[in-house]
Design an enzyme around this catalytic site. Structure first.
Site, PDB file in Angstrom:
ATOM      1  N   VAL A 104       2.045  16.741  13.345  1.00 54.91           N
ATOM      2  CA  VAL A 104       3.372  16.373  12.844  1.00 54.91           C
ATOM      3  C   VAL A 104       3.663  17.116  11.542  1.00 54.91           C
ATOM      4  O   VAL A 104       4.772  17.628  11.329  1.00 54.91           O
ATOM      5  CB  VAL A 104       3.494  14.842  12.625  1.00 54.91           C
ATOM      6  CG1 VAL A 104       4.889  14.496  12.111  1.00 54.91           C
ATOM      7  CG2 VAL A 104       3.216  14.080  13.919  1.00 54.91           C
ATOM      8  N   GLY A 105       2.660  17.210  10.667  1.00 55.03           N
ATOM      9  CA  GLY A 105       2.857  17.855   9.368  1.00 55.03           C
ATOM     10  C   GLY A 105       3.212  19.328   9.490  1.00 55.03           C
ATOM     11  O   GLY A 105       4.140  19.825   8.846  1.00 55.03           O
ATOM     12  N   ARG A 117      -2.530   7.986  17.899  1.00 55.87           N
ATOM     13  CA  ARG A 117      -3.168   7.166  18.924  1.00 55.87           C
ATOM     14  C   ARG A 117      -3.648   7.988  20.113  1.00 55.87           C
ATOM     15  O   ARG A 117      -3.221   9.114  20.321  1.00 55.87           O
ATOM     16  CB  ARG A 117      -2.282   6.016  19.379  1.00 55.87           C
ATOM     17  CG  ARG A 117      -0.879   6.348  19.651  1.00 55.87           C
ATOM     18  CD  ARG A 117      -0.117   5.091  19.955  1.00 55.87           C
ATOM     19  NE  ARG A 117       1.255   5.461  20.210  1.00 55.87           N
ATOM     20  CZ  ARG A 117       2.041   4.888  21.089  1.00 55.87           C
ATOM     21  NH1 ARG A 117       1.580   3.892  21.815  1.00 55.87           N
ATOM     22  NH2 ARG A 117       3.267   5.293  21.254  1.00 55.87           N
ATOM     23  N   ASN A 136      -5.178   3.574   9.199  1.00 58.37           N
ATOM     24  CA  ASN A 136      -4.077   4.296   8.563  1.00 58.37           C
ATOM     25  C   ASN A 136      -3.629   3.657   7.252  1.00 58.37           C
ATOM     26  O   ASN A 136      -3.164   4.354   6.347  1.00 58.37           O
ATOM     27  CB  ASN A 136      -2.903   4.461   9.544  1.00 58.37           C
ATOM     28  CG  ASN A 136      -3.176   5.592  10.534  1.00 58.37           C
ATOM     29  OD1 ASN A 136      -4.177   6.294  10.404  1.00 58.37           O
ATOM     30  ND2 ASN A 136      -2.307   5.767  11.496  1.00 58.37           N
ATOM     31  N   ARG A 154      15.290  10.133  21.547  1.00 61.66           N
ATOM     32  CA  ARG A 154      14.686   9.924  22.878  1.00 61.66           C
ATOM     33  C   ARG A 154      15.725   9.275  23.798  1.00 61.66           C
ATOM     34  O   ARG A 154      15.913   9.701  24.945  1.00 61.66           O
ATOM     35  CB  ARG A 154      13.439   9.038  22.751  1.00 61.66           C
ATOM     36  CG  ARG A 154      12.265   9.812  22.169  1.00 61.66           C
ATOM     37  CD  ARG A 154      10.970   9.022  22.150  1.00 61.66           C
ATOM     38  NE  ARG A 154       9.873   9.915  21.759  1.00 61.66           N
ATOM     39  CZ  ARG A 154       8.835   9.567  21.006  1.00 61.66           C
ATOM     40  NH1 ARG A 154       8.719   8.325  20.566  1.00 61.66           N
ATOM     41  NH2 ARG A 154       7.899  10.443  20.701  1.00 61.66           N
ATOM     42  N   HIS A 192       9.270   0.266  15.168  1.00 64.57           N
ATOM     43  CA  HIS A 192       8.939   1.453  15.959  1.00 64.57           C
ATOM     44  C   HIS A 192       7.724   1.109  16.822  1.00 64.57           C
ATOM     45  O   HIS A 192       6.603   1.440  16.506  1.00 64.57           O
ATOM     46  CB  HIS A 192       8.624   2.603  15.004  1.00 64.57           C
ATOM     47  CG  HIS A 192       8.323   3.893  15.696  1.00 64.57           C
ATOM     48  ND1 HIS A 192       9.141   4.457  16.645  1.00 64.57           N
ATOM     49  CD2 HIS A 192       7.264   4.747  15.566  1.00 64.57           C
ATOM     50  CE1 HIS A 192       8.608   5.596  17.061  1.00 64.57           C
ATOM     51  NE2 HIS A 192       7.471   5.792  16.428  1.00 64.57           N
TER      52      HIS A 192
HETATM   53  N1  APR Z   1      -4.926  13.108   2.747  1.00 61.67           N
HETATM   54  C1  APR Z   1      -4.338  14.169   3.353  1.00 61.67           C
HETATM   55  N2  APR Z   1      -4.428  14.405   4.685  1.00 61.67           N
HETATM   56  C2  APR Z   1      -5.127  13.547   5.427  1.00 61.67           C
HETATM   57  C3  APR Z   1      -5.754  12.393   4.874  1.00 61.67           C
HETATM   58  C4  APR Z   1      -5.628  12.198   3.464  1.00 61.67           C
HETATM   59  N3  APR Z   1      -6.202  11.148   2.872  1.00 61.67           N
HETATM   60  N4  APR Z   1      -6.372  11.732   5.885  1.00 61.67           N
HETATM   61  C5  APR Z   1      -6.127  12.409   7.009  1.00 61.67           C
HETATM   62  N5  APR Z   1      -5.381  13.511   6.748  1.00 61.67           N
HETATM   63  C6  APR Z   1      -4.904  14.544   7.661  1.00 61.67           C
HETATM   64  C7  APR Z   1      -5.927  14.931   8.720  1.00 61.67           C
HETATM   65  O1  APR Z   1      -6.929  15.778   8.183  1.00 61.67           O
HETATM   66  C8  APR Z   1      -5.056  15.609   9.762  1.00 61.67           C
HETATM   67  O2  APR Z   1      -4.971  17.018   9.541  1.00 61.67           O
HETATM   68  O3  APR Z   1      -3.793  14.086   8.421  1.00 61.67           O
HETATM   69  C9  APR Z   1      -3.675  14.982   9.554  1.00 61.67           C
HETATM   70  C10 APR Z   1      -3.188  14.186  10.756  1.00 61.67           C
HETATM   71  O4  APR Z   1      -2.919  15.101  11.758  1.00 61.67           O
HETATM   72  P1  APR Z   1      -3.160  14.827  13.322  1.00 61.67           P
HETATM   73  O5  APR Z   1      -4.511  14.234  13.513  1.00 61.67           O
HETATM   74  O6  APR Z   1      -2.805  16.068  14.054  1.00 61.67           O
HETATM   75  O7  APR Z   1      -2.118  13.660  13.644  1.00 61.67           O
HETATM   76  P2  APR Z   1      -0.547  13.824  13.939  1.00 61.67           P
HETATM   77  O8  APR Z   1      -0.329  14.003  15.384  1.00 61.67           O
HETATM   78  O9  APR Z   1       0.017  14.815  12.990  1.00 61.67           O
HETATM   79  O10 APR Z   1      -0.025  12.358  13.562  1.00 61.67           O
HETATM   80  C11 APR Z   1      -0.038  11.919  12.222  1.00 61.67           C
HETATM   81  O11 APR Z   1       1.970  10.614  12.449  1.00 61.67           O
HETATM   82  O12 APR Z   1       3.256  10.143  14.309  1.00 61.67           O
HETATM   83  C12 APR Z   1       2.257   9.669  13.454  1.00 61.67           C
HETATM   84  O13 APR Z   1       0.932   8.168  14.806  1.00 61.67           O
HETATM   85  C13 APR Z   1       0.954   9.423  14.167  1.00 61.67           C
HETATM   86  O14 APR Z   1      -0.113   8.231  12.373  1.00 61.67           O
HETATM   87  C14 APR Z   1      -0.041   9.490  13.044  1.00 61.67           C
HETATM   88  C15 APR Z   1       0.588  10.536  12.111  1.00 61.67           C
END
Ligand code: APR
Length: 308
Positions: free
Chosen positions: A13-14, A82, A95, A151, A175
């Site tokens: 997402v980021g 998830r 989280n 959606r 949500h």
């Molecule tokens: N500080 C910075 N980054 C962090 C930390 C932290 N303390 N803890 C985890 N991360 C980073 C992880 O290293 C990872 O790169 O957050 C990122 C999460 O990315 P993904 O695992 O790809 O998850 P993503 O699909 O992006 O979803 C992130 O958004 O839609 C929601 O439910 C989803 O809660 C989830 C979030």
């Protein structure tokens, strides 16, 4: 000088949020993650696409929260997504830990920033972050309604064979499984869908909207949706940076509107330079109001898991 937007979490997402933001050319971007060097690599790669994609925003990756200093908005995507069989609510403890520590860093390095929450369970994480930030609730809000309503728009467009661009949709509530799509307030070029689609089909489309995230989790198997969540997030950031006073559903703090108090939940708001500048109270019928309040009750219970 362009305003600065920090994106915490450089996962799916980021990184998409950073990419869509860059393409709008409206801010400089800092991408932060705890995985060593990874956000720096993604930021470099993204910057190098700029000459082709026609953007020139400053894009920096970092493992150091000090680099979010001066941010106007901090988007929080850090959190575990998830897996199949999980609800968003199953992510709550893990989280909350991540969002809690990230919020402490925001408070330390960018105390004046607005916080736009994306991590799930969304409405709970938004409340948690707001409590930790200790600022006006107008400055902390969550992205969910924009995603849920796009959606809904997409499914309605497919049903009618018309462009989802010409559809306006409204989805309220948490949500999650208790979200409340509002067919009466969903229109195709101004025509309510209740005049265009049979009730059983509207119910099926509403259900697919409610389960929209889960449908994608099941297909992806290793994580959750990211293109539409990121696009919805950027729509909100844009509304704030450009002070457009856009009307969109998002997770906002209620102080008695809809008979709900001291809770973040999805409602229509005016988004502008002041953050959530106004919560709009729609005239709901008994069933719609009942569903929204039921959603609120469930989220209140969930907050108690975190000691609120
Ligand atoms: N500080 C910075 N980054 C962090 C930390 C932290 N303390 N803890 C985890 N991360 C980073 C992880 O290293 C990872 O790169 O957050 C990122 C999460 O990315 P993904 O695992 O790809 O998850 P993503 O699909 O992006 O979803 C992130 O958004 O839609 C929601 O439910 C989803 O809660 C989830 C979030």
């Amino acid at each position: 000088m362009r305003k600065k937007v920090a994106v915490i979490g450089a996962g799916h997402v980021g990184e998409c949020t950073a990419m869509y933001l860059a393409e709008r050319n409206i801010c400089d971007i800092v991408l932060v993650d705890i995985i060593e060097d990874m956000p720096k690599g993604k930021a470099l790669d993204l910057a190098q696409a700029g000459p082709i994609r026609n953007y020139d925003a400053g894009i920096v990756g970092s493992n150091d929260f000090a680099d979010i200093k001066g941010s106007h908005i901090v988007v929080v995507t850090s959190g575990v997504p998830r897996k199949p069989g999980m609800t968003r609510e199953d992510l709550i403890t893990k989280n909350a830990e991540i969002v809690g520590s990230v919020t402490e860093n925001i408070k330390k390095h960018a105390p004046k920033a607005m916080v736009l929450m994306v991590a799930n369970p969304l409405d709970i994480m938004t409340f948690h972050s707001w409590k930790k930030m200790g600022v006006d609730h107008k400055l902390v809000f969550g992205q969910a309604g924009v995603l849920d309503s796009v959606r809904f728009r997409t499914f309605v467009g497919w049903e009618l064979g018309v462009s989802p661009n010409d559809i306006q949709a409204m989805v309220l509530g948490g949500h999650g499984d208790t979200m409340v799509p509002l067919p009466r307030y969903t229109t195709v070029a101004g025509i309510p869908i209740t005049e265009l689609i049979a009730p059983d089909r509207i119910e099926a489309i509403s259900k697919r909207t409610r389960d929209g995230g889960g449908e994608i989790v099941k297909l992806l198997k290793t994580g959750s949706a990211y293109y539409a969540p990121a696009a919805a997030t950027v729509e909100m950031v844009d509304a704030i940076l450009t002070d457009r006073k856009r009307v969109m559903p998002c997770s906002a703090y209620l102080t008695g509107q809809y008979g709900i108090k001291d809770l973040y939940i999805g409602v229509p708001v005016v988004l502008g330079a002041g953050g959530v500048e106004k919560v709009i109270e729609l005239k709901l019928n008994d069933q719609e109001l009942g569903e929204l309040r039921k959603s609120g009750t469930i989220y209140k219970e969930m907050l108690s898991v975190l000691g609120y």
